[in-house]
Design a protein around this motif. Structure first.
Motif, PDB file in Angstrom:
ATOM      1  N   PRO A 125     -22.914 -68.504 -22.050  1.00  0.00           N
ATOM      2  CA  PRO A 125     -24.258 -67.640 -21.433  1.00  0.00           C
ATOM      3  C   PRO A 125     -23.723 -66.239 -20.818  1.00  0.00           C
ATOM      4  O   PRO A 125     -23.148 -66.140 -20.469  1.00  0.00           O
ATOM      5  N   ASP A 126     -24.619 -65.019 -21.078  1.00  0.00           N
ATOM      6  CA  ASP A 126     -24.762 -64.087 -21.393  1.00  0.00           C
ATOM      7  C   ASP A 126     -23.785 -64.152 -19.530  1.00  0.00           C
ATOM      8  O   ASP A 126     -24.265 -65.167 -18.746  1.00  0.00           O
ATOM      9  N   PRO A 127     -23.042 -62.986 -18.802  1.00  0.00           N
ATOM     10  CA  PRO A 127     -22.535 -63.709 -17.065  1.00  0.00           C
ATOM     11  C   PRO A 127     -23.087 -63.588 -16.185  1.00  0.00           C
ATOM     12  O   PRO A 127     -22.833 -63.703 -15.313  1.00  0.00           O
ATOM     13  N   VAL A 128     -24.301 -62.907 -16.395  1.00  0.00           N
ATOM     14  CA  VAL A 128     -25.424 -62.611 -15.893  1.00  0.00           C
ATOM     15  C   VAL A 128     -26.199 -62.993 -14.509  1.00  0.00           C
ATOM     16  O   VAL A 128     -26.562 -63.609 -13.514  1.00  0.00           O
ATOM     17  N   TRP A 129     -25.916 -64.110 -15.860  1.00  0.00           N
ATOM     18  CA  TRP A 129     -26.389 -65.622 -14.884  1.00  0.00           C
ATOM     19  C   TRP A 129     -25.375 -66.381 -14.324  1.00  0.00           C
ATOM     20  O   TRP A 129     -26.290 -66.587 -13.004  1.00  0.00           O
ATOM     21  N   ALA A 130     -24.130 -65.911 -14.012  1.00  0.00           N
ATOM     22  CA  ALA A 130     -23.655 -66.349 -12.852  1.00  0.00           C
ATOM     23  C   ALA A 130     -23.125 -65.023 -11.666  1.00  0.00           C
ATOM     24  O   ALA A 130     -22.342 -65.087 -10.637  1.00  0.00           O
ATOM     25  N   LEU A 131     -23.612 -63.781 -11.688  1.00  0.00           N
ATOM     26  CA  LEU A 131     -23.761 -62.640 -10.967  1.00  0.00           C
ATOM     27  C   LEU A 131     -23.945 -63.349  -9.550  1.00  0.00           C
ATOM     28  O   LEU A 131     -25.781 -63.401  -9.823  1.00  0.00           O
ATOM     29  N   ASP A 132     -23.488 -62.486  -8.739  1.00  0.00           N
ATOM     30  CA  ASP A 132     -23.709 -63.206  -7.576  1.00  0.00           C
ATOM     31  C   ASP A 132     -25.171 -62.127  -7.149  1.00  0.00           C
ATOM     32  O   ASP A 132     -25.299 -60.579  -7.810  1.00  0.00           O
ATOM     33  N   ALA A 133     -26.125 -62.472  -6.125  1.00  0.00           N
ATOM     34  CA  ALA A 133     -27.687 -61.992  -5.838  1.00  0.00           C
ATOM     35  C   ALA A 133     -27.470 -61.249  -4.701  1.00  0.00           C
ATOM     36  O   ALA A 133     -26.626 -62.072  -3.500  1.00  0.00           O
ATOM     37  N   SER A 134     -27.872 -59.831  -4.580  1.00  0.00           N
ATOM     38  CA  SER A 134     -27.755 -59.808  -3.199  1.00  0.00           C
ATOM     39  C   SER A 134     -29.494 -59.565  -2.085  1.00  0.00           C
ATOM     40  O   SER A 134     -30.520 -59.461  -2.970  1.00  0.00           O
ATOM     41  N   PRO A 135     -30.042 -59.877  -1.128  1.00  0.00           N
ATOM     42  CA  PRO A 135     -31.141 -58.972  -0.776  1.00  0.00           C
ATOM     43  C   PRO A 135     -31.972 -57.887  -0.780  1.00  0.00           C
ATOM     44  O   PRO A 135     -30.911 -56.770  -0.634  1.00  0.00           O
ATOM     45  N   VAL A 136     -33.140 -57.951  -0.674  1.00  0.00           N
ATOM     46  CA  VAL A 136     -34.171 -56.199  -0.635  1.00  0.00           C
ATOM     47  C   VAL A 136     -34.558 -56.245   0.277  1.00  0.00           C
ATOM     48  O   VAL A 136     -35.282 -56.962   0.507  1.00  0.00           O
TER      49      VAL A 136
END
Length: 346
Positions: free
Chosen positions: A156-167
């Protein structure tokens, strides 16, 4: 310390490609020092804290290659001639130059095609053949490589595993929230945009949701967001975020996403949002099919805004997001792209 040149559609203001770069930097082995080819080297250096040079300067690129050990095509639809023949020639030319210089070369997280021209198809085949390793993000790309008798890793696309940061400020906005990501495209005609805008007005009246308009590329998305916002009867906000991790984190506070942008749908689905796709591209159709995601091809968008708003209302009320197990599985499998990097660069 080993140096790797990272090549993609970076520093061009496209959040999807920036998310791929952020994912690649997150997955690079620690002993690798990246040098990113960018359309805006100063911005790339400031955003990611990495060395960067001008992707259009032949002498800067050649210098970068000469002091590096490996070259990575860094994700996305780089090798396709749907937009122009120039794009695959540029990227394949750089890959060929890296191979001539004796660098280890990796085609990473690629979405290959469409390749409609015999010249670009032949060029792509020759260039992929010279790679040490290839990873792709969709079955059609894997099938094309198989046709060329080339092995690859499908994940799957690597962005599935990208860490998320609060906004910052997101949670101060009224809830529930619905995110909308539209982009300029020939299939999004003025008539279709007007129909979608009216459908969004009706949807907001019925749900009393806060609409978040999210440009993924200011040059193609911002004017559309600015044209829609004054028409909305309720609370709304335009979110222009430069950090891909924050962009992914935005969807943590969203109930439903209506999106054209491929990576907006991945980011939203990864945060347990209900998603509704408006497809302009085969990669969006493939994602819809893989995730059983509802939506329309823009070319087949209903003319009646009531039909659209009622469909959205039904999905908002009764649609199911991906469950945590599905999301974790996609994120875990996306890390197979990291394994390719470790295998070649260790």
């Amino acid at each position: 310390m080993t140096r790797a040149v990272l090549c993609g559609y970076y520093g061009q203001g496209n959040a999807g490609d920036e998310a791929l770069l952020a994912s690649l930097l997150q997955m690079l082995p620690n002993h690798i020092k990246p040098l990113v080819l960018s359309g805006n080297p100063d911005w790339t250096h400031k955003r990611y804290g990495v060395e960067s040079c001008d992707r259009k300067s032949f002498f800067q690129v050649l210098s970068a290659l000469r002091k590096s050990d490996s070259f990575i095509w860094g994700g996305g639809s780089l090798i396709q001639d749907a937009t122009s023949a120039a794009s695959p020639i540029y990227y394949a030319g750089l890959m060929g130059l890296a191979q001539q210089q004796g660098l280890k070369t990796i085609a990473w997280a690629q979405g290959i095609g469409p390749l409609k021209r015999p010249l670009t198809r032949s060029l792509a085949k020759r260039t992929f053949t010279g790679c040490e390793a290839i990873s792709v993000r969709d079955r059609a790309s894997a099938a094309l490589l198989q046709e060329w008798h080339l092995s690859c890793t499908l994940a799957p696309d690597p962005v599935w595993a990208l860490d998320a940061s609060p906004v910052k400020g997101l949670w101060d906005l009224p809830a529930p929230r619905v995110a909308v990501t539209l982009r300029e495209h020939p299939q999004l005609t003025p008539e279709r945009l007007e129909t979608l805008t009216q459908a969004l007005v009706d949807f907001q009246k019925a749900t009393n949701t806060c609409i978040l308009l999210v440009p993924f590329q200011a040059s193609k998305d911002l004017a559309i967001a600015q044209s829609i916002q004054p028409r909305l009867p309720g609370s709304s906000h335009i979110f222009s975020l430069e950090d891909p991790r924050e962009l992914k984190g935005l969807f943590q506070g969203v109930e439903m996403a209506i999106g054209m942008r491929f990576h907006s749908l991945i980011m939203a689905a990864s945060q347990e949002c209900r998603c509704f796709a408006l497809s302009y591209d085969p990669k969006v159709n493939a994602l819809m099919q893989e995730l059983n995601m509802p939506g329309w091809d823009l070319s087949q968008l209903p003319d009646d805004c009531n039909t659209i708003s009622q469909t959205w209302l039904e999905h908002y009320a009764n649609g199911d997001p991906l469950n945590p197990h599905q999301i974790q599985s996609l994120a875990d499998r996306a890390l197979m792209h990291r394994d390719v990097l470790v295998q070649v660069l260790s």
